[in-house]
Design a protein around this motif. Structure first.
Motif, PDB file in Angstrom:
ATOM      1  N   PRO A   1     -15.712  -6.519   3.901  1.00 42.76           N
ATOM      2  CA  PRO A   1     -14.772  -6.185   4.982  1.00 42.76           C
ATOM      3  C   PRO A   1     -14.210  -4.773   4.828  1.00 42.76           C
TER       4      PRO A   1
ATOM      5  N   PRO B   1     -13.205   2.592   5.858  1.00 42.00           N
ATOM      6  CA  PRO B   1     -14.386   1.796   6.207  1.00 42.00           C
ATOM      7  C   PRO B   1     -14.892   1.028   4.990  1.00 42.00           C
TER       8      PRO B   1
ATOM      9  N   SER C   1      -1.869  -0.570  -5.904  1.00 40.26           N
ATOM     10  CA  SER C   1      -1.879   0.551  -4.970  1.00 40.26           C
ATOM     11  C   SER C   1      -1.729   1.875  -5.699  1.00 40.26           C
TER      12      SER C   1
ATOM     13  N   GLY D   1     -11.247  -1.776   5.114  1.00 37.74           N
ATOM     14  CA  GLY D   1      -9.885  -1.786   4.569  1.00 37.74           C
ATOM     15  C   GLY D   1      -8.929  -2.574   5.453  1.00 37.74           C
ATOM     16  N   ILE D   2      -8.134  -3.461   4.829  1.00 40.14           N
ATOM     17  CA  ILE D   2      -7.302  -4.375   5.626  1.00 40.14           C
ATOM     18  C   ILE D   2      -6.029  -3.680   6.114  1.00 40.14           C
ATOM     19  N   ALA D   3      -5.290  -3.060   5.168  1.00 42.15           N
ATOM     20  CA  ALA D   3      -3.995  -2.488   5.555  1.00 42.15           C
ATOM     21  C   ALA D   3      -4.181  -1.308   6.505  1.00 42.15           C
ATOM     22  N   SER D   4      -5.131  -0.433   6.187  1.00 44.53           N
ATOM     23  CA  SER D   4      -5.314   0.734   7.060  1.00 44.53           C
ATOM     24  C   SER D   4      -5.819   0.276   8.430  1.00 44.53           C
TER      25      SER D   4
ATOM     26  N   ARG E   1       0.855  -1.199   0.000  1.00 42.33           N
ATOM     27  CA  ARG E   1       0.000   0.000   0.000  1.00 42.33           C
ATOM     28  C   ARG E   1       0.884   1.240   0.000  1.00 42.33           C
ATOM     29  N   THR E   2       0.374   2.310  -0.613  1.00 43.88           N
ATOM     30  CA  THR E   2       1.161   3.540  -0.694  1.00 43.88           C
ATOM     31  C   THR E   2       0.554   4.615   0.211  1.00 43.88           C
ATOM     32  N   TYR E   3       1.414   5.355   0.905  1.00 44.65           N
ATOM     33  CA  TYR E   3       0.962   6.433   1.795  1.00 44.65           C
ATOM     34  C   TYR E   3       1.819   7.676   1.549  1.00 44.65           C
ATOM     35  N   THR E   4       1.142   8.782   1.304  1.00 46.60           N
ATOM     36  CA  THR E   4       1.834  10.031   0.978  1.00 46.60           C
ATOM     37  C   THR E   4       2.650  10.523   2.167  1.00 46.60           C
TER      38      THR E   4
ATOM     39  N   ALA F   1       0.284   9.754   7.176  1.00 47.49           N
ATOM     40  CA  ALA F   1      -0.987   9.792   7.909  1.00 47.49           C
ATOM     41  C   ALA F   1      -1.933   8.810   7.243  1.00 47.49           C
TER      42      ALA F   1
ATOM     43  N   LYS G   1      -5.710   6.998   7.047  1.00 44.26           N
ATOM     44  CA  LYS G   1      -7.133   7.006   7.419  1.00 44.26           C
ATOM     45  C   LYS G   1      -7.628   5.566   7.447  1.00 44.26           C
TER      46      LYS G   1
ATOM     47  N   THR H   1      -3.288  14.896   2.512  1.00 45.82           N
ATOM     48  CA  THR H   1      -1.877  14.563   2.786  1.00 45.82           C
ATOM     49  C   THR H   1      -0.896  15.144   1.753  1.00 45.82           C
TER      50      THR H   1
HETATM   51  C1  LIG Z   1      -0.623   7.554  -4.505  1.00 46.48           C
HETATM   52  C2  LIG Z   1      -1.428   7.169  -3.292  1.00 46.48           C
HETATM   53  C3  LIG Z   1      -1.237   7.840  -2.104  1.00 46.48           C
HETATM   54  C4  LIG Z   1      -2.005   7.499  -0.978  1.00 46.48           C
HETATM   55  N1  LIG Z   1      -1.837   8.206   0.171  1.00 46.48           N
HETATM   56  C5  LIG Z   1      -2.604   7.896   1.244  1.00 46.48           C
HETATM   57  C6  LIG Z   1      -2.481   8.633   2.458  1.00 46.48           C
HETATM   58  O1  LIG Z   1      -1.678   9.571   2.572  1.00 46.48           O
HETATM   59  N2  LIG Z   1      -3.261   8.272   3.509  1.00 46.48           N
HETATM   60  C7  LIG Z   1      -4.174   7.244   3.421  1.00 46.48           C
HETATM   61  O2  LIG Z   1      -4.855   6.956   4.410  1.00 46.48           O
HETATM   62  N3  LIG Z   1      -4.312   6.545   2.282  1.00 46.48           N
HETATM   63  C8  LIG Z   1      -3.543   6.831   1.206  1.00 46.48           C
HETATM   64  N4  LIG Z   1      -3.676   6.100   0.062  1.00 46.48           N
HETATM   65  C9  LIG Z   1      -4.592   4.949   0.042  1.00 46.48           C
HETATM   66  C10 LIG Z   1      -3.884   3.716   0.604  1.00 46.48           C
HETATM   67  O3  LIG Z   1      -2.814   3.339  -0.250  1.00 46.48           O
HETATM   68  C11 LIG Z   1      -4.815   2.505   0.704  1.00 46.48           C
HETATM   69  O4  LIG Z   1      -5.423   2.298  -0.535  1.00 46.48           O
HETATM   70  C12 LIG Z   1      -5.875   2.704   1.771  1.00 46.48           C
HETATM   71  O5  LIG Z   1      -5.263   2.805   3.047  1.00 46.48           O
HETATM   72  C13 LIG Z   1      -6.851   1.515   1.780  1.00 46.48           C
HETATM   73  O6  LIG Z   1      -6.143   0.325   1.908  1.00 46.48           O
HETATM   74  P1  LIG Z   1      -6.751  -0.876   2.758  1.00 46.48           P
HETATM   75  O7  LIG Z   1      -5.876  -2.060   2.622  1.00 46.48           O
HETATM   76  O8  LIG Z   1      -7.069  -0.401   4.123  1.00 46.48           O
HETATM   77  O9  LIG Z   1      -8.119  -1.129   2.022  1.00 46.48           O
HETATM   78  P2  LIG Z   1      -8.469  -2.374   1.087  1.00 46.48           P
HETATM   79  O10 LIG Z   1      -8.467  -3.615   1.877  1.00 46.48           O
HETATM   80  O11 LIG Z   1      -7.616  -2.294  -0.107  1.00 46.48           O
HETATM   81  O12 LIG Z   1      -9.966  -2.003   0.713  1.00 46.48           O
HETATM   82  C14 LIG Z   1     -10.271  -0.812   0.033  1.00 46.48           C
HETATM   83  C15 LIG Z   1     -11.787  -0.606   0.060  1.00 46.48           C
HETATM   84  O13 LIG Z   1     -12.413  -1.704  -0.613  1.00 46.48           O
HETATM   85  C16 LIG Z   1     -13.449  -2.233   0.231  1.00 46.48           C
HETATM   86  N5  LIG Z   1     -13.612  -3.671  -0.060  1.00 46.48           N
HETATM   87  C17 LIG Z   1     -13.029  -4.714   0.558  1.00 46.48           C
HETATM   88  N6  LIG Z   1     -13.458  -5.875   0.003  1.00 46.48           N
HETATM   89  C18 LIG Z   1     -14.317  -5.534  -0.993  1.00 46.48           C
HETATM   90  C19 LIG Z   1     -15.076  -6.268  -1.932  1.00 46.48           C
HETATM   91  N7  LIG Z   1     -15.032  -7.577  -1.969  1.00 46.48           N
HETATM   92  N8  LIG Z   1     -15.840  -5.566  -2.801  1.00 46.48           N
HETATM   93  C20 LIG Z   1     -15.892  -4.214  -2.786  1.00 46.48           C
HETATM   94  N9  LIG Z   1     -15.196  -3.474  -1.910  1.00 46.48           N
HETATM   95  C21 LIG Z   1     -14.419  -4.124  -1.038  1.00 46.48           C
HETATM   96  C22 LIG Z   1     -12.997  -1.950   1.628  1.00 46.48           C
HETATM   97  O14 LIG Z   1     -14.092  -1.924   2.527  1.00 46.48           O
HETATM   98  C23 LIG Z   1     -12.380  -0.569   1.471  1.00 46.48           C
HETATM   99  O15 LIG Z   1     -13.378   0.414   1.486  1.00 46.48           O
HETATM  100  C24 LIG Z   1      -2.935   6.441  -1.050  1.00 46.48           C
HETATM  101  C25 LIG Z   1      -3.094   5.749  -2.253  1.00 46.48           C
HETATM  102  C26 LIG Z   1      -2.368   6.111  -3.355  1.00 46.48           C
HETATM  103  C27 LIG Z   1      -2.575   5.361  -4.630  1.00 46.48           C
END
Ligand SMILES: Cc1cc2nc3c(=O)[nH]c(=O)nc-3n(C[C@H](O)[C@H](O)[C@H](O)COP(=O)(O)OP(=O)(O)OC[C@H]3O[C@@H](n4cnc5c(N)ncnc54)[C@H](O)[C@@H]3O)c2cc1C
Ligand code: FES
Length: 582
Positions: free
Chosen positions: A308, A299, A534, A310-313, A277-280, A294, A296, A354
């Motif tokens: 479910p 949800p 990502s 978000g897993i990584a956040s 996953r990428t975070y700014t 930072a 977030k 961010t």
């Molecule tokens: C260039 C860039 C910069 C970023 N900078 C930031 C930052 O500064 N801060 C930040 O917080 N984030 C940032 N992000 C976003 C971050 O990289 C992640 O994408 C974010 O934290 C979500 O990841 P996750 O693993 O928590 O969610 P994931 O597990 O990837 O899920 C993403 C979403 O999909 C939903 N989901 C899960 N399963 C399903 C399904 N079967 N069907 C439909 N939907 C589903 C989840 O509920 C969630 O809402 C950035 C992304 C990019 C590309």
């Protein structure tokens, strides 16, 4: 030494004409046509050619392209391309790029030339060939052609013989130069070989030196994953925590450009492989040596509360604290403030703050030098959801050039208008038009997809040129200008006239490739798959997959180098039917 090199098949020149490239109208002489009779060659190139593209670069005075390459393209594209299509001055019968050496000296009658560099395609070629991904395909085809500088002027005409009058021993070919400088990940040995070439033009020497520093790790960046220690963790808003990251030995982490991100590889319990996953980077950590990100907590989507969250956040919120170690790749990203003189408008909503915060800090530090007014416009639900509000206020108070406008869509009872926020409501194009002194500015936008679509289309409709509007997605990228009609677009056909089919082998799904689909990743998502991804811009490597059959071209050139047999699906498009291991 005089050897036969080949012959001039046509001399091509172009008039300066307007061309729209990525929304910007430029003047270019790219559109070249064969001309009859003898033409004078001077140090800047053909006198009949409008030298608007490389006017000052005498190392690129004359562009050569080989007839054998036309034959290959005609075959692949299924049409007869006229000489001059690739913007070359001379279409020649002659050796291919692996037999043309840097520093070779050629004579055409009295004209004496020196081979200076391979041709690297630009966006104008995409417009001329009517295919957005063509420049990348051209480069990867390794049929690039080459430039010469003019040592002795004179006349050239079609039918003239070309002679090789001098060859540098142990030189490097045009094919190798293109490969080392543009196609492969930086390699110390190859770059040292390039730098040892006496005839290397200054611009290429600078590029090779920069790549060498990167290959040696001297540009500050590191390659692969590096363990970083979490040294502080703060709650910035109800669903946002910031993490300060430092080198475990205390070494200062390299500088980064405001707007770039870190790529984390997270071992999350229950996941069968690390989640990328990428975070700014919002800025430096408190001591100025480390980084701050930072996060977030993501949800489940409002319209699918059963999936479910978000897993990584969720993992970063629940299981990562001071003393934890995270694996991170070096800062990357192209979303950065471009130099210029126009005012800058930073527009964000939610966690899209961010990159804007990093840019605001950068512009605040530069304020005296650049003199550019900066407007920071941000939308949050209320003070509970607003991250870094106090920090923004402090920065803005430091200079008359910096301004902020904060909107709360659902202010909390204790939020005071004029103190905690400037306006109730959401950030919209109409709000921007009202609060900005003029729309003439460079815009940077980040936030939820719907918000970005609204702001970007609103600005364009109000006459802001596309090249002044920059944006970054944190999730699935989509077209903001409505031209990407994916599900019902026409099915694309290959050179053989048959429909291009994409097979996602592991999922057992085969789908037609439709024109205007952005990438193989977008197609996979439309087909109901959820591949790892990502950054979605070829920078983080999260989406790299195996390609078992077929060929792809790249809409955006990935910076993350892949091995043969792999494809960066977030920015690749199939040029034939393909089989991808997804
Ligand atoms: C260039 C860039 C910069 C970023 N900078 C930031 C930052 O500064 N801060 C930040 O917080 N984030 C940032 N992000 C976003 C971050 O990289 C992640 O994408 C974010 O934290 C979500 O990841 P996750 O693993 O928590 O969610 P994931 O597990 O990837 O899920 C993403 C979403 O999909 C939903 N989901 C899960 N399963 C399903 C399904 N079967 N069907 C439909 N939907 C589903 C989840 O509920 C969630 O809402 C950035 C992304 C990019 C590309
Ligand atoms: S998602 Fe980052 S390289 Fe494709």
């Amino acid at each position: 030494m005089v050897l036969n090199f080949g012959a001039v098949l046509s001399v091509n020149a172009g008039e300066a004409k307007p061309m729209t490239v990525q929304g910007e109208t430029i003047t270019t002489g790219f559109d070249k046509r064969p001309i009859d009779g003898a033409v004078q060659v001077e140090a800047s190139g053909l006198v009949t050619d409008d030298h608007v593209d490389d006017a000052d670069d005498l190392d690129r005075a004359l562009l050569f392209y080989q007839r054998s390459y036309y034959d290959s393209w005609n075959n692949e594209l299924g049409r007869e391309l006229p000489h001059g299509t690739f913007g070359e001055n001379l279409t020649i019968e002659g050796p291919e790029d692996d037999k043309v050496m840097l520093g070779d000296e050629l004579c055409i009658g009295e004209v004496r030339l020196r081979v200076t560099q391979p041709r690297i395609p630009c966006r104008k070629m995409a417009v001329r060939l009517g295919h957005e991904g063509f420049p990348s395909r051209y480069l990867r085809s390794r049929r690039v052609g080459f430039f010469c500088s003019v040592m002795e002027p004179g006349l050239v005409r079609s039918g003239d013989k070309i002679e090789l009058v001098h060859r540098v021993e142990d030189g490097i070919s045009m094919a190798d130069l293109a490969r080392v400088l543009h196609l492969e990940p930086p390699n110390v040995e190859s770059l040292n070989r390039v730098l040892a070439c006496f005839a290397l033009p200054p611009a290429l020497r600078t590029k090779a030196e920069k790549l060498l520093r990167r290959a040696q790790g001297d540009d500050g960046a590191w390659s692969g994953d590096r363990a970083l220690l979490v040294t502080a963790r703060r709650r910035e808003a109800v669903e946002v925590v910031s993490l300060d990251l430092a080198d475990p030995e205390g070494t200062r982490l390299p500088d980064f450009e405001a707007g770039q991100f870190l790529t984390l590889s997270l071992d999350v319990p229950g996941a069968d492989k690390p989640l990328v996953r990428t975070y700014t980077l919002v800025g430096r950590s408190e001591d100025g040596h480390g980084y701050r990100i930072a996060v977030k907590r993501e949800p489940a989507p409002a319209d699918s509360p059963d999936v479910p969250a978000g897993i990584a956040s969720g993992h970063l919120h629940a299981a990562v604290g001071v003393g934890s170690q995270l694996l991170a790749r070096a800062p990357r990203g192209r979303f950065a403030v471009k130099p210029g003189h126009r005012p800058v408008v930073l527009i964000s909503a939610g966690i899209g703050i961010t990159p804007m915060l990093a840019m605001l800090e950068h512009l605040a530090a530069q304020k005296r030098k650049s003199g550019r007014p900066v407007h920071f416009v941000h939308g949050a639900r209320s003070s509970h959801e607003l991250a870094f509000g106090a920090h923004v206020r402090r920065l803005v108070a430091s200079s008359e050039l910096l301004h902020s406008h904060l909107l709360f869509s659902r202010p909390a009872p204790e939020d005071v208008l004029g103190r905690h926020f400037d306006e109730a409501g959401r950030v919209t194009p109409a709000v921007l038009e009202r609060i900005l002194p003029s729309l003439e500015a460079d815009y940077y936008v980040c936030g939820p997809a719907e918000f970005m679509a609204d702001i970007v289309t609103g600005l364009i409709h109000r006459g802001v040129p596309l090249n002044q509007v920059h944006y970054e997605f944190f999730g699935a990228a989509r077209s903001l200008l409505g031209e990407e009609k994916t599900e019902d677009g026409p099915v694309a056909t290959g050179a053989d006239g048959r429909p291009i089919v994409v097979t996602f082998a592991r999922s057992g799904i085969a789908v037609p490739w439709r024109k205007n689909t952005f990438s193989l990743l977008a197609l996979a998502e439309q087909a109901g798959l959820r591949p790892e991804a990502s950054c979605r811009t070829g920078l983080c490597g999260a989406c790299v997959s195996r390609i078992d059959d077929g060929e792809v071209e790249y809409a955006i050139d990935p910076m993350y180098g892949v091995q043969p047999g792999q494809v960066t699906v977030c920015c690749a498009r199939p040029s034939t039917s393909v089989m991808i291991d997804l």
